[in-house]
Design an enzyme around this catalytic site. Structure first.
Site, mmCIF file in Angstrom:
data_model
loop_
_atom_site.group_PDB
_atom_site.id
_atom_site.type_symbol
_atom_site.label_atom_id
_atom_site.label_comp_id
_atom_site.label_asym_id
_atom_site.label_seq_id
_atom_site.Cartn_x
_atom_site.Cartn_y
_atom_site.Cartn_z
ATOM 1 N N ASN A 58 -60.051 25.931 128.445
ATOM 2 C CA ASN A 58 -59.700 25.054 127.323
ATOM 3 C C ASN A 58 -60.935 24.576 126.557
ATOM 4 O O ASN A 58 -60.838 23.707 125.707
ATOM 5 C CB ASN A 58 -58.887 23.849 127.833
ATOM 6 C CG ASN A 58 -59.690 22.994 128.806
ATOM 7 O OD1 ASN A 58 -60.863 23.271 129.070
ATOM 8 N ND2 ASN A 58 -59.081 21.949 129.335
ATOM 9 N N HIS A 88 -63.635 23.120 127.954
ATOM 10 C CA HIS A 88 -64.372 21.988 128.531
ATOM 11 C C HIS A 88 -65.739 22.434 129.044
ATOM 12 O O HIS A 88 -65.943 23.583 129.421
ATOM 13 C CB HIS A 88 -63.557 21.246 129.612
ATOM 14 C CG HIS A 88 -63.406 21.955 130.908
ATOM 15 N ND1 HIS A 88 -62.278 21.831 131.709
ATOM 16 C CD2 HIS A 88 -64.208 22.797 131.609
ATOM 17 C CE1 HIS A 88 -62.416 22.538 132.811
ATOM 18 N NE2 HIS A 88 -63.582 23.135 132.772
ATOM 19 N N GLU A 94 -63.097 17.078 128.818
ATOM 20 C CA GLU A 94 -61.886 17.775 128.404
ATOM 21 C C GLU A 94 -61.638 17.591 126.906
ATOM 22 O O GLU A 94 -62.057 16.593 126.320
ATOM 23 C CB GLU A 94 -60.682 17.199 129.172
ATOM 24 C CG GLU A 94 -60.799 17.261 130.690
ATOM 25 C CD GLU A 94 -60.469 18.631 131.252
ATOM 26 O OE1 GLU A 94 -60.473 19.627 130.502
ATOM 27 O OE2 GLU A 94 -60.204 18.713 132.472
HETATM 28 C C1 F6R Z 1 -68.268 22.968 136.982
HETATM 29 C C2 F6R Z 1 -67.845 22.580 135.672
HETATM 30 C C3 F6R Z 1 -66.770 23.265 134.900
HETATM 31 C C4 F6R Z 1 -66.769 24.774 135.031
HETATM 32 C C5 F6R Z 1 -65.626 25.393 134.236
HETATM 33 C C6 F6R Z 1 -65.534 26.893 134.421
HETATM 34 O O1 F6R Z 1 -69.310 22.143 137.453
HETATM 35 O O2 F6R Z 1 -68.372 21.654 135.204
HETATM 36 O O3 F6R Z 1 -66.896 22.912 133.547
HETATM 37 O O4 F6R Z 1 -67.994 25.284 134.576
HETATM 38 O O5 F6R Z 1 -64.412 24.818 134.638
HETATM 39 O O6 F6R Z 1 -65.188 27.169 135.731
HETATM 40 P P1 F6R Z 1 -65.201 28.640 136.324
HETATM 41 O O7 F6R Z 1 -66.640 29.063 136.340
HETATM 42 O O8 F6R Z 1 -64.634 28.517 137.697
HETATM 43 O O9 F6R Z 1 -64.391 29.486 135.391
#
Ligand code: F6R
Length: 238
Positions: free
Chosen positions: A132, A134, A139
């Site tokens: 999304n 973030h 968010e």
């Molecule tokens: C983790 C974090 C999140 C992830 C994001 C992507 O510390 O802050 O923003 O970077 O959710 O997650 P993955 O890499 O699992 O797709």
């Protein structure tokens, strides 16, 4: 925002590891900003293999779930120990992750922001990106907080993270996260993305206007951001 497209996940991880190694070679007491999630795991494996000297390095992590202490296998502190810190010569006393186990999480967030101020800089911040948009746990919203703060997780984020828990009900509903302001203070930022599932958000990030509804787009205000993405994540770009 500079973009580098790699053949695959492995090449993305190796390229990111070289960028980290460069900072370690150039800066006497480097401060690294680190992320959890699936995306940086390959980077951490590379760093563990490279026999770099982390003895002078300080690390700060982006975020932590509220309600899990560092011994919980799904806590981000546990993740960082398992995936990186246990395999390199960093002094664990110099590794910081927000403390999600304290009764007063607002204070934990304020204390973390104070720590960031005391450290004075992050030389290189590693980021993943949520489906999304973030970054950290910032968010999409009509307004975003700048410093480290407590955040309620979006349903989509809870669903995305449920894969790491026995059931979706076990996924914490709140987290402490560095704010977009804390992140933008880093000297250099690397955003990593891999796989088809990230193609759509990467296209929006590259093509669309800056908006708090796509928190990663605020990185466009930063003068030194490198987006390292594999071909699958880049597949919808023109
Ligand atoms: C983790 C974090 C999140 C992830 C994001 C992507 O510390 O802050 O923003 O970077 O959710 O997650 P993955 O890499 O699992 O797709």
């Amino acid at each position: 925002m500079e973009i580098k497209i790699t053949k695959d996940y492995q090449e993305m991880s190796e390229l990111a590891a070289k960028e980290v190694a460069k900072v370690l070679a150039e800066v006497k007491q480097p401060v690294l900003g680190l992320a959890t999630g699936s995306t940086p795991v390959g980077l951490y494996e590379e760093l563990s293999k490279m026999e770099l000297d982390f003895s002078k390095t300080v690390s700060v992590n982006l975020d932590e779930y509220i309600g899990l202490d560092g011994n919980h296998p799904q806590s981000y502190r546990y993740f960082m120990n398992e995936k990186l810190f246990n395999h390199i010569n960093i002094d664990k006393k110099n590794t910081y992750v927000p403390d999600g186990s304290l009764a007063d999480s607002q204070k934990a967030a304020r204390d973390y922001e104070e720590l960031l101020s005391k450290l004075g800089r992050i030389d290189l911040q590693i980021l993943g990106i949520g489906n999304n948009g973030h970054i950290g746990f910032n968010e999409p919203d009509r307004a975003l907080s700048l410093p480290t703060h407590v955040v309620k997780l979006e349903e989509s984020t809870i669903e995305a993270n449920a894969r790491f828990f026995d059931s979706i009900d076990e996924v914490p509903k709140e987290a402490i996260t560095m704010g977009v302001g804390s992140i933008l203070k880093a000297k250099k930022i690397i955003v990593l993305a891999s796989g088809k599932a990230k193609a759509s958000i990467i296209k929006s990030l590259v093509d669309e206007y800056v908006s708090t509804e796509l928190p990663a787009s605020l990185l466009k205000f930063h003068p030194n951001v490198l987006l390292i993405i594999d071909q699958a994540a880049a597949s919808l770009l023109d």
